[in-house]
Design an enzyme around this catalytic site. Structure first.
Site, short mmCIF file in Angstrom:
data_model
loop_
_atom_site.label_atom_id
_atom_site.label_comp_id
_atom_site.label_asym_id
_atom_site.label_seq_id
_atom_site.Cartn_x
_atom_site.Cartn_y
_atom_site.Cartn_z
N LYS A 31 26.20 2.61 -3.83
CA LYS A 31 26.91 3.85 -3.75
C LYS A 31 27.46 4.09 -5.38
O LYS A 31 27.13 4.93 -6.18
CB LYS A 31 27.97 4.08 -2.81
CG LYS A 31 27.35 4.40 -1.50
CD LYS A 31 28.50 4.40 -0.44
CE LYS A 31 29.48 3.44 -0.35
NZ LYS A 31 28.96 2.01 -0.13
N ARG A 84 34.73 8.41 5.10
CA ARG A 84 34.65 7.19 5.48
C ARG A 84 34.62 7.30 7.19
O ARG A 84 34.43 6.44 7.77
CB ARG A 84 35.28 6.20 5.04
CG ARG A 84 34.54 4.84 4.49
CD ARG A 84 35.62 4.11 3.80
NE ARG A 84 34.76 2.85 3.31
CZ ARG A 84 34.71 2.56 2.38
NH1 ARG A 84 34.80 3.37 1.32
NH2 ARG A 84 34.06 1.16 2.07
N ARG A 122 27.47 -9.70 -6.37
CA ARG A 122 28.07 -8.31 -7.22
C ARG A 122 29.11 -8.78 -8.07
O ARG A 122 30.11 -9.70 -7.73
CB ARG A 122 28.83 -7.39 -6.16
CG ARG A 122 29.45 -6.29 -6.69
CD ARG A 122 29.86 -5.32 -6.11
NE ARG A 122 30.40 -5.37 -4.59
CZ ARG A 122 30.50 -4.25 -3.71
NH1 ARG A 122 29.99 -3.01 -3.70
NH2 ARG A 122 31.10 -4.63 -2.62
N ARG A 141 35.22 -8.93 -6.58
CA ARG A 141 35.99 -8.41 -5.70
C ARG A 141 36.56 -9.45 -4.71
O ARG A 141 35.85 -10.15 -4.08
CB ARG A 141 35.49 -7.43 -5.08
CG ARG A 141 35.49 -6.06 -5.84
CD ARG A 141 34.63 -4.76 -5.28
NE ARG A 141 34.99 -4.74 -3.71
CZ ARG A 141 34.58 -3.64 -3.20
NH1 ARG A 141 33.45 -2.64 -3.88
NH2 ARG A 141 34.64 -3.37 -2.07
N ARG A 184 34.18 -5.05 7.31
CA ARG A 184 33.74 -3.66 6.52
C ARG A 184 32.57 -3.32 7.39
O ARG A 184 32.42 -1.92 7.51
CB ARG A 184 33.56 -3.99 5.06
CG ARG A 184 35.12 -4.12 4.57
CD ARG A 184 34.83 -4.76 3.09
NE ARG A 184 34.10 -4.23 2.02
CZ ARG A 184 33.59 -4.74 1.08
NH1 ARG A 184 33.86 -6.09 0.85
NH2 ARG A 184 32.78 -4.26 0.30
P1 ADP Z 1 28.28 0.04 -2.80
O1 ADP Z 1 29.21 0.77 -3.99
O2 ADP Z 1 27.41 0.59 -1.94
O3 ADP Z 1 29.40 -0.95 -2.24
P2 ADP Z 1 27.12 -1.33 -5.45
O4 ADP Z 1 26.59 -0.17 -6.17
O5 ADP Z 1 28.54 -1.91 -5.88
O6 ADP Z 1 27.34 -1.04 -3.77
O7 ADP Z 1 25.93 -2.22 -5.29
C1 ADP Z 1 26.21 -3.56 -4.80
C2 ADP Z 1 25.33 -4.61 -5.63
O8 ADP Z 1 24.10 -4.41 -5.59
C3 ADP Z 1 25.79 -4.63 -7.19
O9 ADP Z 1 25.84 -5.89 -7.61
C4 ADP Z 1 24.46 -3.87 -7.69
O10 ADP Z 1 24.51 -4.11 -9.02
C5 ADP Z 1 23.49 -4.21 -6.56
N1 ADP Z 1 22.62 -3.16 -6.47
C6 ADP Z 1 22.81 -1.71 -6.36
N2 ADP Z 1 21.65 -0.89 -6.02
C7 ADP Z 1 20.64 -2.02 -6.26
C8 ADP Z 1 18.97 -1.82 -5.94
N3 ADP Z 1 18.59 -0.81 -5.75
N4 ADP Z 1 18.54 -3.16 -5.99
C9 ADP Z 1 19.19 -4.21 -6.06
N5 ADP Z 1 20.39 -4.29 -6.41
C10 ADP Z 1 21.04 -3.36 -6.27
P1 AMP Z 2 34.78 0.24 -1.44
O1 AMP Z 2 35.22 0.01 -2.72
O2 AMP Z 2 34.17 1.46 -1.23
O3 AMP Z 2 33.71 -0.80 -0.93
O4 AMP Z 2 36.26 0.19 -0.65
C1 AMP Z 2 37.01 -0.94 -0.35
C2 AMP Z 2 38.04 -1.05 0.65
O5 AMP Z 2 38.80 0.28 0.31
C3 AMP Z 2 37.52 -0.79 1.83
O6 AMP Z 2 37.30 -1.79 2.59
C4 AMP Z 2 38.88 0.06 2.50
O7 AMP Z 2 39.77 -0.74 2.92
C5 AMP Z 2 39.39 0.96 1.60
N1 AMP Z 2 38.53 2.32 1.33
C6 AMP Z 2 37.90 2.67 0.55
N2 AMP Z 2 37.67 4.11 0.50
C7 AMP Z 2 38.25 4.41 1.79
C8 AMP Z 2 38.46 5.62 2.57
N3 AMP Z 2 37.59 6.41 2.47
N4 AMP Z 2 39.48 5.58 3.70
C9 AMP Z 2 39.87 4.42 3.87
N5 AMP Z 2 40.11 3.22 3.24
C10 AMP Z 2 39.38 3.27 2.06
#
Ligand code: ADP
Ligand code: AMP
Length: 231
Positions: free
Chosen positions: A13, A89, A128, A163, A174
């Protein structure tokens, strides 16, 4: 353009949101990033309360999250729209968003689910990292910086961070929260005729193209509603 990107942790995302901001000229709003910014401030009591929730991998209460989003989308940079990453969410957050947008006289243009195979998410999350200077995201295997230890975007060196919640225990929680609280949003948006699904297992460029195509009104979302099942 006002859109929501949906998908489990690690679906891509954030990666896609930052690519789409350039195309649509609207900011991406990540609730996770907003919370992490507050946690960084040791003098912010709410930040310290939020830290415990992020460490556990559970959801921050709606009254904090919904207010934060409502204030954020009132900013000037959102006048042409926004890309929501990580919000809503839960069904209660989706309902709050619907009410909030109605009150602000704004309309959603689309909701895109990034479908992924769950067993691949662990690899995505474990690899990541990002630049603490500009937020650019990377991956040990799928997106390495051109020069080791230097950010491709802001060119700073030694700024890469991982992270705290990308550890096995928190990721498991999660994922559980995603299945129990976030997934019910999918029928919510399907019933409203808004949900499109793209194949998030494709490489990043293809995922971006599929989202853009899904959002294209003229083809009625040709890339959407792929028959492939994810999970
Ligand atoms: P989210 O925001 O949904 O938690 P991220 O955008 O942070 O996910 O992506 C998670 C990890 O996977 C990152 O390190 C990113 O670089 C990698 N990633 C994202 N999209 C792809 C893809 N299509 N193929 C391979 N790796 C990806
Ligand atoms: P993310 O960066 O989207 O993976 O979110 C990291 C953490 O932030 C999650 O595991 C939750 O603890 C909190 N969080 C993010 N978005 C929300 C949301 N819309 N509602 C509640 N908690 C959230």
């Amino acid at each position: 353009m006002r859109i929501i990107l949906l998908g489990p942790p690690g679906a891509g995302k954030g990666t896609q949101a930052s690519r789409l901001t350039a195309k649509y000229g609207v900011p991406s709003i990540s609730t996770g990033d907003l919370f992490r910014a507050r946690v960084k401030d040791p003098n912010d009591p709410l930040g310290q309360q939020i830290k415990a929730i992020l460490d556990a991998g559970t959801l921050v209460p709606d009254e904090i999250t919904v207010k934060m989003i409502s204030e954020r989308i009132d900013h000037d940079d959102c006048k042409n729209g926004f890309i929501l990453d990580g919000f809503p969410r839960s069904v209660s957050q989706a309902e709050a968003l619907e009410k909030m947008l109605k009150e602000k006289n704004l309309k959603l243009d689309g909701v895109v689910q990034i479908g992924v195979d769950e067993e691949k998410l662990v690899e995505r999350i474990a690899g990541r990292f990002s630049c603490s200077g500009c937020g650019e995201g990377y991956h040990d295997k799928f997106k390495q910086p051109a020069h080791a230890n230097t950010c491709d975007k802001c060119h700073k060196t030694g700024t890469f961070v991982r992270r705290a919640d990308d550890n096995e225990k928190t990721v498991r929680e999660r994922m559980h929260i995603y299945h129990t609280q976030t997934e019910p949003i999918l029928p919510y948006y399907t019933e409203r005729g808004m949900l499109k699904t793209v194949d998030g297992m494709a490489d990043m460029d293809h995922v971006t193209a599929a989202i853009e195509s899904a959002l294209e009104p003229k083809n009625g979302g040709a890339a959407a509603n792929s028959p492939k099942k994810f999970g």
